[in-house]
Motif scaffolding. Structure first.
Motif, PDB file in Angstrom:
ATOM      1  N   LYS A 187      10.264  -3.961   1.142  1.00 18.04           N
ATOM      2  CA  LYS A 187       8.839  -3.845   0.820  1.00 18.04           C
ATOM      3  C   LYS A 187       8.087  -3.421   2.085  1.00 18.04           C
ATOM      4  O   LYS A 187       8.250  -4.036   3.146  1.00 18.04           O
ATOM      5  N   VAL A 189       4.421  -2.835   3.771  1.00 15.84           N
ATOM      6  CA  VAL A 189       3.022  -3.226   3.613  1.00 15.84           C
ATOM      7  C   VAL A 189       2.197  -2.685   4.772  1.00 15.84           C
ATOM      8  O   VAL A 189       2.505  -2.931   5.942  1.00 15.84           O
ATOM      9  N   LEU A 235       1.836 -12.352   2.875  1.00 15.37           N
ATOM     10  CA  LEU A 235       2.555 -11.146   2.460  1.00 15.37           C
ATOM     11  C   LEU A 235       3.999 -11.161   2.938  1.00 15.37           C
ATOM     12  O   LEU A 235       4.895 -10.657   2.254  1.00 15.37           O
ATOM     13  N   THR A 238       5.740 -13.947   0.690  1.00 16.90           N
ATOM     14  CA  THR A 238       5.826 -13.535  -0.708  1.00 16.90           C
ATOM     15  C   THR A 238       5.464 -12.054  -0.802  1.00 16.90           C
ATOM     16  O   THR A 238       4.323 -11.695  -1.125  1.00 16.90           O
ATOM     17  N   PRO A 239       6.408 -11.163  -0.513  1.00 18.04           N
ATOM     18  CA  PRO A 239       6.116  -9.720  -0.512  1.00 18.04           C
ATOM     19  C   PRO A 239       5.667  -9.240  -1.887  1.00 18.04           C
ATOM     20  O   PRO A 239       6.154  -9.723  -2.916  1.00 18.04           O
ATOM     21  N   PRO A 240       4.746  -8.291  -1.932  1.00 18.11           N
ATOM     22  CA  PRO A 240       4.295  -7.729  -3.218  1.00 18.11           C
ATOM     23  C   PRO A 240       5.462  -7.056  -3.940  1.00 18.11           C
ATOM     24  O   PRO A 240       6.439  -6.634  -3.313  1.00 18.11           O
ATOM     25  N   GLU A 241       5.359  -6.929  -5.229  1.00 14.96           N
ATOM     26  CA  GLU A 241       6.431  -6.322  -6.027  1.00 14.96           C
ATOM     27  C   GLU A 241       6.601  -4.829  -5.752  1.00 14.96           C
ATOM     28  O   GLU A 241       7.739  -4.355  -5.632  1.00 14.96           O
ATOM     29  N   THR A 245       2.546  -1.106  -0.455  1.00 13.11           N
ATOM     30  CA  THR A 245       1.211  -1.618  -0.748  1.00 13.11           C
ATOM     31  C   THR A 245       0.354  -1.507   0.514  1.00 13.11           C
ATOM     32  O   THR A 245       0.881  -1.386   1.627  1.00 13.11           O
ATOM     33  N   TYR A 247      -3.461  -3.132   2.273  1.00 12.41           N
ATOM     34  CA  TYR A 247      -4.495  -4.157   2.138  1.00 12.41           C
ATOM     35  C   TYR A 247      -5.501  -4.068   3.281  1.00 12.41           C
ATOM     36  O   TYR A 247      -5.149  -3.716   4.414  1.00 12.41           O
ATOM     37  N   ARG A 250      -7.304  -9.437   2.286  1.00 16.24           N
ATOM     38  CA  ARG A 250      -6.655  -9.743   1.010  1.00 16.24           C
ATOM     39  C   ARG A 250      -6.998  -8.735  -0.088  1.00 16.24           C
ATOM     40  O   ARG A 250      -6.505  -8.853  -1.214  1.00 16.24           O
ATOM     41  N   LYS A 252      -6.679  -5.375  -1.973  1.00 11.41           N
ATOM     42  CA  LYS A 252      -5.697  -4.310  -2.133  1.00 11.41           C
ATOM     43  C   LYS A 252      -6.375  -2.945  -2.065  1.00 11.41           C
ATOM     44  O   LYS A 252      -7.454  -2.735  -2.620  1.00 11.41           O
TER      45      LYS A 252
END
Length: 282
Positions: A187, A189, A235, A238-241, A245, A247, A250, A252
């Motif tokens: 992932k 970010v 992040l 708990t990485p985004p799906e 991504t 940001y 917070r 998006k």
């Protein structure tokens, strides 16, 4: 126990994240340019009783060869990386175009090219982890032009504009990485922390009036490091799906913005590979 590598890990946001994960029980590899700050990081880790899990690697990440050395050194000592935080930067606004010994603009080498080399260079180690994630601390969500025919901003150089341009390049780096990653496990970010109350910013402002104004401004809109790192830690844990991504804190950021253009990302990727080949020949 997870293993996290942090560039700029001995100061500001990077150090805040490093300290958090040491206290949590994880292994932290901090990369920085200052031996003094590196030794201080190791001393503080010892005071926390975490010296066996704290590592410092000194490197000038504005140089391609130093990034490659760090990759090889980490690969020789660790079998996997769970997380990477790319936060090394320079707060110095250079009034004139300044080249490294490799013939590249300094901030371009540090703020973009280093992140390109490390992102792709550590890909194999990251893929050994269960939920690998890269957080690139830059400034997604800001609208400004991307100059793909002058990526180092040599023409009509302007220090602050050149620094901002590197964030646009990092937007495209994220797009290129997600597209080139055929395994689709990592992932990526892109994270904009907005204004953060770090001492490094004020230390590098020579003009006393501007320093006082910046200090006042940061007191109003800036957040202390311990607060600024909370969204980053969320992040990382708990990485985004989605594979890519972006940001602002917070909030998006839509990847439909022009700054994430796929064609531009492909061109920048190709040009960066060619540039790295040129550096290798020097």
């Amino acid at each position: 126990m997870k293993t996290i590598l942090i560039t700029g890990g001995t100061d500001g946001i990077g150090k805040g994240i490093a300290t958090h994960y040491l206290k949590k029980g994880d292994r932290v590899i901090a990369v920085g340019s200052s031996a003094v700050k590196g030794n201080l990081f190791l001393q503080e880790a010892k005071q926390l009783g975490t010296e066996g899990r704290a590592f410092f690697l000194k490197a000038d990440l504005s140089l391609v060869k130093e990034n490659k050395r760090i990759i090889q050194e980490v690969k020789s000592k660790f079998l996997t990386l769970d997380m990477i935080v790319l936060s090394a930067t320079s707060h110095i606004i250079r009034p004139a175009y300044t080249e490294t010994e490799e013939g590249l603009e300094f901030n371009f080498g540090l703020a973009y090219l280093s992140r390109f080399v490390l992102s792709f260079g550590f890909k194999e180690l990251l893929e050994q982890a269960d939920a690998p994630v890269i957080v690139n601390v830059c400034a997604p969500g800001m609208s400004s032009a991307v100059h793909l025919n002058d990526i180092q901003r040599k023409n009509n150089y302007h220090g602050s504009k050149a620094r901002n341009h590197n964030s646009r390049l990092n937007d495209l780096l994220g797009v290129a990485f997600a597209e080139m990653d055929t395994i689709k496990k990592i992932k990526y970010v892109l994270f904009n922390p907005w204004a953060v109350q770090t001492t490094g910013v004020l230390e590098r402002i020579e003009n006393p009036i501007l320093r006082l104004f910046t200090k006042f401004l940061f007191k109003i809109i800036g957040r202390p490091v311990e607060q600024a790192i909370i969204p980053i830690i969320e992040l990382l844990d708990t990485p985004p799906e989605p594979h890519l991504t972006a940001y602002i804190q917070r909030k998006k950021v839509s990847l439909t913005k022009k700054t994430f253009d796929r064609d531009n990302a492909q061109k920048l990727y190709r040009d960066t590979i060619l540039l790295l080949e040129e550096v290798k020949k020097r």
